[in-house]
Design a protein around this motif. Sequence first.
Motif, PDB file in Angstrom:
ATOM      1  N   LEU A  43      32.725 -61.313 -38.735  1.00  0.00           N
ATOM      2  CA  LEU A  43      33.793 -60.476 -38.233  1.00  0.00           C
ATOM      3  C   LEU A  43      34.362 -59.623 -39.360  1.00  0.00           C
ATOM      4  O   LEU A  43      34.293 -59.976 -40.540  1.00  0.00           O
ATOM      5  CB  LEU A  43      34.891 -61.339 -37.613  1.00  0.00           C
ATOM      6  N   ASP A  44      34.933 -58.477 -38.976  1.00  0.00           N
ATOM      7  CA  ASP A  44      35.488 -57.569 -39.980  1.00  0.00           C
ATOM      8  C   ASP A  44      36.702 -58.167 -40.669  1.00  0.00           C
ATOM      9  O   ASP A  44      36.881 -58.004 -41.876  1.00  0.00           O
ATOM     10  CB  ASP A  44      35.871 -56.233 -39.327  1.00  0.00           C
ATOM     11  N   SER A  45      37.536 -58.854 -39.920  1.00  0.00           N
ATOM     12  CA  SER A  45      38.764 -59.395 -40.494  1.00  0.00           C
ATOM     13  C   SER A  45      39.104 -60.708 -39.810  1.00  0.00           C
ATOM     14  O   SER A  45      39.148 -60.779 -38.573  1.00  0.00           O
ATOM     15  CB  SER A  45      39.918 -58.401 -40.320  1.00  0.00           C
ATOM     16  N   CYS A  46      39.321 -61.730 -40.608  1.00  0.00           N
ATOM     17  CA  CYS A  46      39.712 -63.044 -40.108  1.00  0.00           C
ATOM     18  C   CYS A  46      40.857 -63.564 -40.962  1.00  0.00           C
ATOM     19  O   CYS A  46      40.901 -63.329 -42.171  1.00  0.00           O
ATOM     20  CB  CYS A  46      38.549 -64.031 -40.165  1.00  0.00           C
ATOM     21  N   SER A  47      41.751 -64.280 -40.332  1.00  0.00           N
ATOM     22  CA  SER A  47      42.866 -64.881 -41.055  1.00  0.00           C
ATOM     23  C   SER A  47      43.284 -66.155 -40.344  1.00  0.00           C
ATOM     24  O   SER A  47      43.005 -66.341 -39.158  1.00  0.00           O
ATOM     25  CB  SER A  47      44.051 -63.914 -41.163  1.00  0.00           C
ATOM     26  N   GLY A  48      43.931 -67.024 -41.087  1.00  0.00           N
ATOM     27  CA  GLY A  48      44.362 -68.286 -40.520  1.00  0.00           C
ATOM     28  C   GLY A  48      45.381 -68.968 -41.412  1.00  0.00           C
ATOM     29  O   GLY A  48      45.719 -68.479 -42.502  1.00  0.00           O
ATOM     30  N   VAL A  49      45.853 -70.095 -40.956  1.00  0.00           N
ATOM     31  CA  VAL A  49      46.895 -70.862 -41.634  1.00  0.00           C
ATOM     32  C   VAL A  49      46.278 -72.102 -42.248  1.00  0.00           C
ATOM     33  O   VAL A  49      45.435 -72.765 -41.628  1.00  0.00           O
ATOM     34  CB  VAL A  49      48.022 -71.248 -40.650  1.00  0.00           C
ATOM     35  N   LEU A  50      46.685 -72.412 -43.472  1.00  0.00           N
ATOM     36  CA  LEU A  50      46.224 -73.602 -44.185  1.00  0.00           C
ATOM     37  C   LEU A  50      47.274 -74.699 -44.084  1.00  0.00           C
ATOM     38  O   LEU A  50      48.474 -74.443 -44.217  1.00  0.00           O
ATOM     39  CB  LEU A  50      45.956 -73.278 -45.658  1.00  0.00           C
ATOM     40  N   GLN A  51      46.803 -75.917 -43.864  1.00  0.00           N
ATOM     41  CA  GLN A  51      47.686 -77.074 -43.781  1.00  0.00           C
ATOM     42  C   GLN A  51      47.265 -78.095 -44.831  1.00  0.00           C
ATOM     43  O   GLN A  51      46.101 -78.165 -45.209  1.00  0.00           O
ATOM     44  CB  GLN A  51      47.612 -77.710 -42.387  1.00  0.00           C
ATOM     45  N   GLY A  52      48.228 -78.877 -45.254  1.00  0.00           N
ATOM     46  CA  GLY A  52      47.913 -79.886 -46.257  1.00  0.00           C
ATOM     47  C   GLY A  52      49.154 -80.559 -46.797  1.00  0.00           C
ATOM     48  O   GLY A  52      50.177 -80.649 -46.122  1.00  0.00           O
ATOM     49  N   MET A  53      49.042 -80.982 -48.046  1.00  0.00           N
ATOM     50  CA  MET A  53      50.125 -81.720 -48.672  1.00  0.00           C
ATOM     51  C   MET A  53      49.939 -81.680 -50.185  1.00  0.00           C
ATOM     52  O   MET A  53      48.876 -81.318 -50.683  1.00  0.00           O
ATOM     53  CB  MET A  53      50.126 -83.182 -48.202  1.00  0.00           C
ATOM     54  N   ILE A  54      50.998 -82.034 -50.889  1.00  0.00           N
ATOM     55  CA  ILE A  54      50.949 -82.167 -52.337  1.00  0.00           C
ATOM     56  C   ILE A  54      50.559 -83.595 -52.680  1.00  0.00           C
ATOM     57  O   ILE A  54      51.097 -84.548 -52.114  1.00  0.00           O
ATOM     58  CB  ILE A  54      52.304 -81.805 -52.969  1.00  0.00           C
ATOM     59  N   ASN A  55      49.607 -83.733 -53.570  1.00  0.00           N
ATOM     60  CA  ASN A  55      49.170 -85.070 -53.976  1.00  0.00           C
ATOM     61  C   ASN A  55      50.347 -85.831 -54.563  1.00  0.00           C
ATOM     62  O   ASN A  55      50.928 -85.409 -55.565  1.00  0.00           O
ATOM     63  CB  ASN A  55      48.046 -84.952 -55.012  1.00  0.00           C
ATOM     64  N   PRO A  56      50.736 -86.967 -53.970  1.00  0.00           N
ATOM     65  CA  PRO A  56      51.920 -87.684 -54.469  1.00  0.00           C
ATOM     66  C   PRO A  56      51.693 -88.377 -55.806  1.00  0.00           C
ATOM     67  O   PRO A  56      52.661 -88.813 -56.439  1.00  0.00           O
ATOM     68  CB  PRO A  56      52.187 -88.709 -53.355  1.00  0.00           C
ATOM     69  N   ILE A  57      50.451 -88.474 -56.246  1.00  0.00           N
ATOM     70  CA  ILE A  57      50.178 -89.184 -57.501  1.00  0.00           C
ATOM     71  C   ILE A  57      50.525 -88.317 -58.707  1.00  0.00           C
ATOM     72  O   ILE A  57      51.286 -88.713 -59.585  1.00  0.00           O
ATOM     73  CB  ILE A  57      48.700 -89.631 -57.546  1.00  0.00           C
ATOM     74  N   ASP A  58      49.943 -87.091 -58.758  1.00  0.00           N
ATOM     75  CA  ASP A  58      50.211 -86.215 -59.899  1.00  0.00           C
ATOM     76  C   ASP A  58      51.222 -85.117 -59.595  1.00  0.00           C
ATOM     77  O   ASP A  58      51.707 -84.454 -60.513  1.00  0.00           O
ATOM     78  CB  ASP A  58      48.913 -85.584 -60.400  1.00  0.00           C
TER      79      ASP A  58
END
Length: 336
Positions: A43-58
């Motif tokens: 496709l010419d243009s694609c976009s989306g949202v990223l999900q996740g978290m911050i590693n609690p260890i470091d």
Amino acid sequence: FVKAIFSDLHLKMASGSTLCRVDSIVLLRILRHCHGYSNEEPLDSCSGVLQGMINPIDNKTLEITDCFATPTESDEDESDETMEYSEQMLRLVREVNSDHVQVGWYISTLERSPFQKFVMESQFQYQRTLSHEHSVLLIYNPLETMHGRLSLEAYRLSSKAMEVMNEGTFTEKSLHEHKLSWSTLFEQVPLELHRSTLANALLLELTSTGAVEQPHEFLTVGGSSQLESCMRLMMDTADDATQDINRYSQHLKQQQRQQQQIAAYKVRRQQENQARQQRGEDPLPEEDLEKIFKPLPTPARLDALLYSQQLNSYGKHLKSVAASNLSKLLMLKAMQ
């Protein structure tokens, strides 16, 4: 695409940046979004949202564990609908007890440089509303991947760029005070691709059975169309940069001409006051020079920074394609 996943990611590490660890399922979903379910043109243009978290260890590693695609925006009304769609998706993800924290976004780019003004403004909004240190932009190039070179990079605005955008001024004075240039506008975040042990075992088994064989010929020497298109875009960007330089040079000339007029006006008033003093008359009242000589509007230098960043991006792309084709030619020559 599975072969591309096994390949190493060629990235330049940015010193002092947080590590961005992307789960393999996120990469596969981005590939499916940009390429579809079959071997069709991306496709010419694609976009989306990223999900996740911050590693609690470091507390430094950004774990991107999931993502979802968003509709393509074409006007302001659809932009509002896209935001509403993203909020509903995040609520639904939270209800199923999955990682629902928004940590950034991703876009795909075919030939045009991703360092556009709307990308910079969108990333600024992400970093301002989300955590500045952990909000990233993933840039995926489907054409590079189709030729056997997985192209996935993570960027974010530098702290200097965030300060200037918070002030809302991209004047020459502001850039000089913050020591901001095109090379420090964006900073690249170290990227790491993560696969679980079970995923590695599955991919190895599929590879051994030949279930993931793709019809792509990665040793095919080509890329002339890419080089031609990239050169055309580079020339267009160079023309835009030249026009921007000419406009700024014209502004400097007008500013210098106005300063000369102000200096001549001050000399005339000084001579007239001396003559009035000799005649025993009162000197002329003080006048606001800004009312007589209106200050010239200072042009923003954001476009100049983006043009330089785009030219650098096109140059890197040309170098990558040319180096890949040259290595293939040398390999084929040795095999003959």
